[in-house]
Scaffold this motif. Sequence first.
Motif, mmCIF file in Angstrom:
data_model
loop_
_atom_site.group_PDB
_atom_site.id
_atom_site.type_symbol
_atom_site.label_atom_id
_atom_site.label_comp_id
_atom_site.label_asym_id
_atom_site.label_seq_id
_atom_site.Cartn_x
_atom_site.Cartn_y
_atom_site.Cartn_z
ATOM 1 N N GLU A 63 0.777 -1.346 0.084
ATOM 2 C CA GLU A 63 0.081 -0.048 0.029
ATOM 3 C C GLU A 63 0.709 1.118 0.037
ATOM 4 O OE1 GLU A 63 -3.180 1.976 3.050
ATOM 5 O OE2 GLU A 63 -2.792 -0.053 3.240
ATOM 6 N N ASN A 64 0.663 2.294 -0.873
ATOM 7 C CA ASN A 64 1.340 3.435 -0.916
ATOM 8 C C ASN A 64 2.841 3.334 -1.008
ATOM 9 O OD1 ASN A 64 -1.123 5.034 -0.467
ATOM 10 N ND2 ASN A 64 -0.933 4.829 1.550
ATOM 11 N N LEU A 65 3.167 2.281 -2.089
ATOM 12 C CA LEU A 65 4.615 2.232 -2.254
ATOM 13 C C LEU A 65 5.467 1.369 -1.177
ATOM 14 C CD1 LEU A 65 5.306 5.426 -4.571
ATOM 15 C CD2 LEU A 65 4.590 2.897 -5.289
ATOM 16 N N VAL A 91 9.686 -11.589 -0.949
ATOM 17 C CA VAL A 91 8.962 -10.267 -0.724
ATOM 18 C C VAL A 91 9.457 -9.191 -1.262
ATOM 19 C CG1 VAL A 91 7.529 -9.109 0.778
ATOM 20 C CG2 VAL A 91 7.720 -11.607 1.165
ATOM 21 N N GLU A 92 10.831 -8.852 -1.143
ATOM 22 C CA GLU A 92 11.412 -7.886 -1.815
ATOM 23 C C GLU A 92 11.517 -7.718 -2.950
ATOM 24 O OE1 GLU A 92 15.251 -7.885 0.220
ATOM 25 O OE2 GLU A 92 14.371 -7.440 2.330
ATOM 26 N N GLU A 93 11.790 -8.686 -3.868
ATOM 27 C CA GLU A 93 11.745 -9.163 -5.116
ATOM 28 C C GLU A 93 10.261 -8.735 -5.523
ATOM 29 O OE1 GLU A 93 12.915 -8.781 -8.931
ATOM 30 O OE2 GLU A 93 14.235 -8.996 -7.363
ATOM 31 N N ARG A 97 9.217 -5.349 -8.059
ATOM 32 C CA ARG A 97 8.360 -5.416 -9.238
ATOM 33 C C ARG A 97 7.520 -4.581 -9.143
ATOM 34 N NH1 ARG A 97 4.302 -7.704 -11.290
ATOM 35 N NH2 ARG A 97 3.599 -8.906 -9.411
ATOM 36 N N LEU A 98 6.541 -4.241 -8.072
ATOM 37 C CA LEU A 98 5.474 -3.268 -7.837
ATOM 38 C C LEU A 98 5.801 -1.814 -7.466
ATOM 39 C CD1 LEU A 98 3.336 -5.740 -5.554
ATOM 40 C CD2 LEU A 98 2.872 -5.122 -8.124
ATOM 41 N N GLU A 99 7.170 -1.569 -7.608
ATOM 42 C CA GLU A 99 7.782 -0.209 -7.658
ATOM 43 C C GLU A 99 7.790 0.204 -6.318
ATOM 44 O OE1 GLU A 99 9.159 1.243 -10.181
ATOM 45 O OE2 GLU A 99 8.624 -0.097 -11.774
ATOM 46 N N CYS A 100 7.676 -0.558 -5.217
ATOM 47 C CA CYS A 100 7.557 -0.196 -3.844
ATOM 48 C C CYS A 100 9.126 0.792 -3.380
ATOM 49 C CB CYS A 100 7.544 -1.330 -2.744
ATOM 50 S SG CYS A 100 5.821 -1.979 -2.842
ATOM 51 N N GLU A 101 8.921 1.680 -2.671
ATOM 52 C CA GLU A 101 10.158 2.226 -1.975
ATOM 53 C C GLU A 101 10.953 1.591 -0.876
ATOM 54 O OE1 GLU A 101 8.884 6.911 -2.842
ATOM 55 O OE2 GLU A 101 8.488 6.004 -0.705
ATOM 56 N N ALA A 102 9.904 0.583 -0.254
ATOM 57 C CA ALA A 102 10.443 0.151 1.046
ATOM 58 C C ALA A 102 9.712 -0.926 1.461
ATOM 59 C CB ALA A 102 10.387 1.230 2.254
ATOM 60 N N CYS A 103 10.446 -1.823 2.468
ATOM 61 C CA CYS A 103 9.563 -3.123 2.896
ATOM 62 C C CYS A 103 9.624 -2.763 4.386
ATOM 63 C CB CYS A 103 10.380 -4.225 2.820
ATOM 64 S SG CYS A 103 9.950 -4.912 1.010
ATOM 65 N N VAL A 104 8.850 -2.991 5.112
ATOM 66 C CA VAL A 104 8.661 -3.010 6.553
ATOM 67 C C VAL A 104 8.288 -4.298 7.218
ATOM 68 C CG1 VAL A 104 7.308 -1.634 8.534
ATOM 69 C CG2 VAL A 104 7.755 -0.448 6.252
ATOM 70 N N ILE A 105 8.961 -4.775 8.190
ATOM 71 C CA ILE A 105 8.651 -5.903 8.812
ATOM 72 C C ILE A 105 8.178 -5.273 10.328
ATOM 73 C CG2 ILE A 105 11.083 -6.580 9.310
ATOM 74 C CD1 ILE A 105 10.073 -9.297 8.783
ATOM 75 N N TYR A 106 7.200 -5.905 10.909
ATOM 76 C CA TYR A 106 6.972 -5.649 12.506
ATOM 77 C C TYR A 106 7.297 -6.862 13.224
ATOM 78 C CZ TYR A 106 3.895 -2.500 9.567
ATOM 79 O OH TYR A 106 3.581 -1.474 8.712
ATOM 80 N N VAL A 107 8.164 -6.343 14.351
ATOM 81 C CA VAL A 107 8.379 -7.297 15.238
ATOM 82 C C VAL A 107 8.197 -7.032 16.571
ATOM 83 C CG1 VAL A 107 10.464 -7.966 13.665
ATOM 84 C CG2 VAL A 107 10.676 -5.932 15.214
ATOM 85 N N SER A 108 8.446 -8.052 17.379
ATOM 86 C CA SER A 108 8.292 -7.726 18.925
ATOM 87 C C SER A 108 9.506 -7.090 19.533
ATOM 88 C CB SER A 108 7.919 -9.162 19.578
ATOM 89 O OG SER A 108 8.241 -9.025 20.801
ATOM 90 N N PRO A 109 9.296 -6.063 20.274
ATOM 91 C CA PRO A 109 10.460 -5.631 20.873
ATOM 92 C C PRO A 109 11.116 -6.210 21.758
ATOM 93 C CG PRO A 109 8.365 -4.509 21.801
ATOM 94 C CD PRO A 109 7.863 -5.459 20.652
ATOM 95 N N ILE A 155 14.117 -0.058 -0.654
ATOM 96 C CA ILE A 155 14.412 -1.051 -1.723
ATOM 97 C C ILE A 155 14.380 -0.299 -2.985
ATOM 98 C CG2 ILE A 155 13.569 -3.067 -0.405
ATOM 99 C CD1 ILE A 155 11.128 -2.805 -2.288
ATOM 100 N N ARG A 156 14.070 0.947 -3.025
ATOM 101 C CA ARG A 156 14.023 1.768 -4.091
ATOM 102 C C ARG A 156 15.074 2.910 -3.902
ATOM 103 N NH1 ARG A 156 10.207 2.724 -8.526
ATOM 104 N NH2 ARG A 156 10.397 4.751 -9.248
ATOM 105 N N SER A 157 15.827 3.212 -4.686
ATOM 106 C CA SER A 157 16.997 4.031 -4.350
ATOM 107 C C SER A 157 16.682 5.577 -4.391
ATOM 108 C CB SER A 157 18.111 4.196 -5.465
ATOM 109 O OG SER A 157 17.819 4.226 -6.651
#
Length: 164
Positions: A63-65, A91-93, A97-109, A155-157
Amino acid sequence: MKATLRRARPADVDQIRELVREATRGRLDPSPDEVFERMAERGMLLALDPERRPVGLVSWRVENLVARILDFLVHPVALRPTVGRQLIEAVEEEARRLECEACVIYVSPEMSSAALAFYIGLGYTRWPEESLSEPWREAAHEFDAFGRVALIKQIRSERVTRPI
């Protein structure tokens, strides 16, 4: 071990449920409907061992790149460096392909230092709040209410400043 990756299918529901139960030692026991709903609302990949048994899964939504990695599970955990890397890189690949700028992963503190080292080794980190664009900031805060921390990888420069 190099796993075979493929999209999860409705016929995989029972195997996914078993993988989740085993990996969480029974703390999580999703119903067939819960697993099917997760498959329907997001992309989901399974990692299969040479005997075609699931040893990992990842799900994401874009969503939203920004690609948001929502579920990530590898069992046994000793496979995280190989199978886990394969799943995250897939997932990053797809995000590229979908022109995303970034990947976010949600983790436990409270995640282990080994888990944190794994994500850092893949290029994920906490970004200073002031450096995040609005879509990145929204993604980073999406799961705050659930006590999750967002680790982000660009992931997008070049960031997108107008519609693609």
